[in-house]
Write a protein that holds these residues in place. Structure first.
Motif, short mmCIF file in Angstrom:
data_model
loop_
_atom_site.label_atom_id
_atom_site.label_comp_id
_atom_site.label_asym_id
_atom_site.label_seq_id
_atom_site.Cartn_x
_atom_site.Cartn_y
_atom_site.Cartn_z
N ALA A 1 -0.24 8.57 -10.17
CA ALA A 1 -1.47 9.10 -9.59
C ALA A 1 -2.00 10.26 -10.42
O ALA A 1 -1.23 11.15 -10.81
N GLU B 1 -9.20 6.09 -3.70
CA GLU B 1 -8.35 4.91 -3.54
C GLU B 1 -8.49 4.01 -4.76
O GLU B 1 -9.57 3.92 -5.34
N CYS C 1 -1.95 -4.01 -4.80
CA CYS C 1 -1.29 -2.89 -4.12
C CYS C 1 -2.33 -1.78 -4.01
O CYS C 1 -2.86 -1.33 -5.02
N THR D 1 -5.70 6.24 -10.90
CA THR D 1 -4.31 5.83 -11.09
C THR D 1 -4.17 5.06 -12.39
O THR D 1 -5.07 4.32 -12.78
N GLN E 1 0.85 -1.19 0.00
CA GLN E 1 0.00 0.00 0.00
C GLN E 1 0.88 1.24 0.00
O GLN E 1 2.00 1.21 0.48
N GLN E 2 0.36 2.31 -0.56
CA GLN E 2 1.12 3.55 -0.64
C GLN E 2 0.16 4.72 -0.75
O GLN E 2 -0.95 4.59 -1.27
N SER F 1 -5.13 -1.43 -13.14
CA SER F 1 -5.76 -0.55 -12.15
C SER F 1 -7.26 -0.73 -12.19
O SER F 1 -7.86 -0.81 -13.26
N ILE G 1 -3.51 1.94 -3.43
CA ILE G 1 -2.98 3.29 -3.58
C ILE G 1 -4.02 4.29 -3.07
O ILE G 1 -5.17 4.28 -3.52
N GLN H 1 4.80 5.56 -8.08
CA GLN H 1 5.32 4.50 -7.23
C GLN H 1 5.63 3.28 -8.09
O GLN H 1 4.77 2.80 -8.83
#
Length: 797
Positions: A274, A280, A294, A264, A225-226, A258, A296, A234
Motif C-alpha cells: 500500500a 481503493e 482482490c 497499491t 479483500q483487505q 493493480s 484493497i 498483504q
C-alpha cells in the motif's frame, strides 16, 4: 490442521492467528505452496503476518521454506512446518510424495502459464500478429494447440530435443543459457526452469482437453479483500482447481496487476504494497483464462469524520464510502461557483451577467434546485447533449455524408428536447431501418462495415463492455471468449445498405445467419453477452431480440453503463474508469452507489432529465473544489469538485459570449454557436488544438481533456481572440466610457467568471485604468484579456 505448539506469551484475546492452508501436500518436484499467516482481530479487520514470522521445516531437509512463506519439496516424507512469532508457535502438517514418479507435466495447465508469466506470448514479444524472429505464439496462450505446434513441431521441431532435453532451444533461450533477443525470461534452476525441462524429458507431449481430467476450471484467491494502512502489505495466495476437484497452489505462477498503481503496487509473487494515498484498488489475478480480483481498501487513520447533510441517496452512499476511508468531504461551494459549474455542465453555456446578478442576489433557499429545473428545459440542454452524442455515435460527415450527419443531429435533438426515455433511444439505434438520410440514426450503420464491428461498437457504447479483445482470443481480464464475441456479432448479420434511385442509401434487414467460430469453424448461435442463444422464430430483424434483452430490467449492463456515463460527465470521472470498460475485474470505486444509480434510472423509466436532476441536486455535486488536508490527494472518491477543462466548442462559445462577438463559421449563418455545429470536419485551428474529436471511435476518450502549451499560447497570442476583445461592437467597447472602472470590472467578472471580484481583485484591476492615461478602452480590453487567460475561466470547477 494447524496445531498450537506452545504459548510464549498470552496474546490479546480479541486476536486470533490463522494459517492457511491447514495442511500442505506437495506431489511434484516443482510444486510450491504459499503459506498465509493472518492475525484476525475481528470479522472486518486482520493483519498479514506472513513476512513477520519465522519458519522451520521439521525434519530439516524434507523441504525448503522462504522468508516469504513459500514451501518447496526436497524429498518424500512427512513432517511439519513450524511457524513462530514472538508470542506463539504453530505446527502445520507437511507431506511430500511422488517426487520420483510425479504425474506428467501438463502443457496446457503448466507450460502455457510459464510462457505467460515470462511474457513470451505477450503482444510485445512472440504473441504479436507476426510473431518474433520466426517464432509465433498465440496471444496470452489462448490457443494451446497452436502454441504446441509452434513449439514442438514447427521449423522441423528444432526448438525441442527429445534425445537431449537440456539442449532444447526452448529451454536454453528462455533462461538465457544461450543468447536470446528477449533476454532472460526464466531464472535458471527455478521451479519454472525445472518444470520446462521435465516436460521436454517426458516427451514434450500435448494432451487434449478431452483426455485431460486435470483441466483447470477455476481459481480461488485469499484474501478476496483487505484493509491496509499506508506502508502495510498483504500476500495473495492463489489456488487452481481442476475438473476432478484437485487443488494446486499457483501463487508463484499467476499474474498480478493493480488497477491503481498510485494506491497499491503488486509484485510478481503477489505481494501487495500500500502506498500513502487513501482509496481503493483492485488487484487483478489471472491464471490461464481465469481471472478474479482482490479488493484493497486504504483508509486514512485518525480522521474525525463528521457526516455532512444529505440531499438524497447519492450523498448517503458517498458519505458512507468517505467515512470508511477516513476522507473528509469539502465544504459546499459558494453560489457563484455552483452557478457557473451547473451552467457549463448542463447546457455548455456561461450564464449572462444579468443571470449571474439575479442568482447571486436571490435569498431563496431553494434557488439551486429551481435553477437546475430551468436549465434542463432550455434549448441549449438539447444542443449540448446532441453535440456529445454526435461525437460518440461517430457522426463524421466524411464517412456518413452531411445529410446523414444532419439526420442524426435532428433525431438526437428531438430526443433530448422531448426528453424521450433513453431506452427508447437505444432501441431506435438498434432497430432502425430505411433511408439513412431520413431523421434518425440509420447513418450510424454506414460506418459499421461488418457484424463484428457493429457488435463491439454497440457493446462499448450501450453496455459499457469492451469485447474487442475477444475477437482474437479469450479476453485477458474478463470472462468473454471468442464464442461470446461471435455470438453477439450474429445479431447484425442480416443488415445491408441498399442504394436508392436518388443516390442515397437505405438500411435493410433480410434475416441474418449465425457466424462460425474463428478457430473451430463451428457455427456459434447468436446470443447476447452472458445470455442463452436467442430465439428468432417470431422476428425478421435479429436486432429486435437484442434490443429487448438490452433494455430489460434484469439486464446487468445497460442501466449501469448509461448511469456511469452521465456521472462521468458531471463529476469529471466515472465511478468506473474507463467509463466504457465495465467488468468484474474493474470494479466501481463505490459499488453500492453505482447500483443505486442504476436502480434509480430504471425506476424513473430512463428519464434522463430526472436522473440528471438527482445528480445535480446532490450535495456531492455541489461540493467546493477547495480541498482539506484529508482529501487533497483523493482522485477517485469525489470528496471535492475536480477542475475540468472546457470542451473546445464550449470554450469558444464562452469566449464569444464574454467578448460579445460571434464566431463566423464558414457557410453558416451568423449567430450559430459551436455546440450547434454538426460539421466535425470544419477547418478550425482552435478546435484542433483544444481537442475536438474527429469522431473515429465510440470512445469518449477521443476528445482530449489535457491542457497543453499550444492551447495556452493560442489564448495569449491568437489574433482572432485579440480581434474579438477589441471589436468595435464587442463587450469592451460597449462598456468603456459609459461606466466607472469599478462597474466595468464587476461586469467583466460576471461575464467571464460568473462572480463579483474580491476587493483585492478589484483594486488590482483598477490599476489598469490608473496606468492607462485615461484610455479606458485599452484598460477594459486588458482586463478582459487577463480574465480570458485565467485558469478560472478556462476550467470548470
Amino acid at each position: 490442521m494447524v496445531v498450537l505448539l506452545n504459548s510464549i506469551e498470552q496474546r490479546d484475546a480479541s486476536a486470533e492467528v490463522q494459517i492457511h492452508p491447514e495442511q500442505i501436500v506437495l506431489e511434484t518436484p516443482e510444486a510450491s505452496q504459499q503459506v498465509l499467516v493472518t492475525n484476525v482481530v475481528s470479522k472486518v479487520k486482520s493483519h498479514d503476518l506472513t513476512r513477520n514470522v519465522s519458519y522451520e521445516i521439521v525434519p530439516a531437509g524434507l523441504a525448503t521454506v522462504s522468508e516469504s512463506g513459500l514451501v518447496r519439496p526436497v524429498m518424500n516424507g512427512r513432517g511439519k512446518l513450524v511457524v513462530s512469532d514472538q508470542h506463539q508457535k504453530y505446527s502445520v502438517p507437511l507431506e511430500i510424495k511422488s517426487l520420483a514418479s510425479p504425474r506428467p507435466v501438463s502443457f496446457q495447465n503448466e507450460i502455457i502459464p510459464i510462457l505467460t508469466k515470462a511474457s513470451c506470448n505477450s503482444g510485445g514479444c512472440h504473441g504479436k500478429a507476426e510473431g518474433q524472429n520466426g517464432f509465433q505464439l498465440s496471444i496470452f496462450g489462448f490457443d494451446a494447440n497452436a502454441d504446441y505446434q509452434a513449439i514442438a513441431l514447427a521449423s522441423r521441431g528444432r526448438r525441442i530435443s527429445l534425445t537431449r532435453p537440456e539442449q532444447s532451444l526452448l529451454f536454453l533461450k528462455g533462461s538465457a543459457r544461450t543468447p536470446h533477443g528477449g533476454g532472460q525470461k526464466i531464472d535458471p534452476e527455478s521451479d519454472r526452469d525445472r518444470r520446462l525441462l521435465r516436460w521436454i524429458s517426458e516427451g514434450a507431449k500435448f494432451e487434449t482437453e478431452a483426455d485431460n481430467d486435470g483441466q483447470i476450471v477455476g481459481i480461488e484467491i485469499e484474501p478476496t479483500q483487505q484493509t491496509l494502512l499506508a506502508g502495510e502489505s498483504q500476500q495473495i495466495r492463489v489456488t487452481a482447481i481442476d475438473a476432478s476437484g484437485r487443488r494446486r497452489c499457483v501463487t508463484s505462477e499467476a499474474e498480478y496487476e493493480s488497477n491503481a498503481e498510485s494506491l497499491t503496487e503488486v509484485s510478481l509473487s503477489g505481494l501487495v504494497q500500500a502506498n500513502r494515498l487513501p482509496g481503493e484498488a483492485a488487484i487483478l489475478v489471472r491464471y490461464l483464462e481465469h481471472v478474479t480480483i482482490c479488493r484493497i481498501t486504504m483508509p486514512q487513520p485518525e480522521i474525525e469524520f463528521e457526516r455532512p447533510p444529505e440531499n438524497n441517496f447519492i450523498d448517503h452512499l458517498a458519505w458512507d464510502k468517505l467515512e470508511k476511508l477516513g476522507i473528509e468531504p469539502s465544504d459546499l461551494s459558494d453560489d457563484a461557483t455552483f452557478l457557473r459549474r451547473v451552467f457549463l455542465d448542463t447546457i455548455g453555456t456561461l450564464p449572462t451577467a444579468d443571470e449571474a446578478r439575479q442568482f447571486l442576489s436571490s435569498s431563496d433557499s431553494n434557488k439551486r434546485a429551481k435553477l437546475i429545473d430551468e436549465l434542463l428545459e432550455r434549448d441549449e440542454y438539447a444542443d449540448y447533449s446532441t453535440m456529445r452524442w454526435l461525437d460518440i455515435l461517430r457522426a463524421d460527415q466524411l464517412k456518413i455524408s452531411p445529410q446523414g450527419t444532419v439526420a442524426m443531429q435532428r433525431w438526437l435533438q428531438r430526443h433530448f428536447a422531448e426528453n424521450r426515455p433513453f431506452d427508447q433511444l437505444a432501441t431506435d439505434l438498434l432497430t432502425v431501418q430505411g433511408n439513412t438520410s431520413a431523421e434518425g440514426p440509420g447513418s450510424f450503420y454506414k460506418i459499421l462495415d461488418t457484424p463484428e464491428e457493429a457488435a463491439r461498437s454497440i457493446s462499448q457504447l450501450l453496455l459499457g463492455v469492451r469485447i474487442e479483445c475477444a475477437q482474437c482470443h479469450h479476453h485477458p481480464s474478463e470472462r468473454w471468449s471468442q464464442a461470446d464475441y461471435v455470438g453477439l456479432a450474429g445479431f447484425f448479420t442480416g443488415l445491408k445498405l441498399k442504394k436508392l434511385p436518388n443516390g442515397e442509401q437505405s438500411l435493410v434487414s433480410f434475416g441474418g445467419k449465425d457466424l462460425p467460430h474463428p478457430r473451430t469453424g463451428e457455427l456459434v448461435p447468436a446470443r447476447a453477452l452472458g445470455a442463452e442463444p436467442a430465439d428468432f422464430s417470431n422476428v425478421n430483424d435479429r436486432r429486435h431480440e437484442l434490443a429487448e434483452w438490452m433494455t430489460a430490467d434484469e439486464n446487468p449492463f445497460f442501466a449501469k453503463a448509461i448511469a456511469n456515463r452521465l456521472w462521468s460527465h458531471y463529476f469529471a470521472r466515472g465511478l468506473v474508469e474507463p467509463i466504457d470498460d465495465m467488468r468484474e475485474t474493474n470494479p466501481a470505486t463505490n459499488e453500492p452507489l453505482l447500483q443505486a444509480l442504476a436502480e434509480h434510472l430504471r425506476e424513473s423509466d430512463y428519464d434522463l432529465k430526472a436522473f440528471t436532476r438527482t445528480l445535480l441536486n446532490s450535495r456531492l455535486y455541489q461540493l467546493s473544489s477547495a480541498t482539506k488536508p484529508s482529501n487533497e490527494n483523493d482522485l477517485q472518491n469525489f470528496s471535492h469538485a475536480t477542475y475540468k477543462t472546457l470542451p473546445a466548442e464550449v470554450l469558444l462559445d464562452a469566449i464569444c459570449q464574454s467578448t460579445g462577438v460571434n464566431e463566423k463559421y464558414n457557410g453558416w449563418p451568423d449567430g450559430y454557436r459551436a455546440i450547434q455545429i454538426w460539421d466535425n470536419r470544419m477547418p478550425s485551428y482552435f478546435f484542433r488544438i483544444f481537442g475536438r474529436p474527429v469522431r473515429a471511435t465510440v470512445c469518449e476518450c477521443e476528445r482530449s481533456n489535457q491542457p497543453s502549451i499550444s492551447q495556452a499560447m493560442h489564448l495569449l497570442n491568437s489574433p482572432e481572440i485579440a480581434e474579438k476583445i477589441r471589436h468595435r461592437h464587442g463587450t469592451a467597447r460597449r462598456l468603456a466610457g459609459k461606466f466607472s472602472p469599478n462597474e466595468i470590472v464587476d461586469e467583466l467578472y460576471l461575464r467571464t467568471l460568473s462572480r463579483f471580484p474580491t476587493d483585492e481583485e478589484r483594486n488590482l484591476m483598477r490599476q489598469a485604468f490608473e496606468e492607462s492615461n485615461n484610455d479606458h478602452f485599452a484598460a477594459t480590453e486588458d482586463v478582459l484579456w487577463a480574465l480570458l487567460n485565467s485558469k478560472e475561466f478556462v476550467f470548470n470547477h
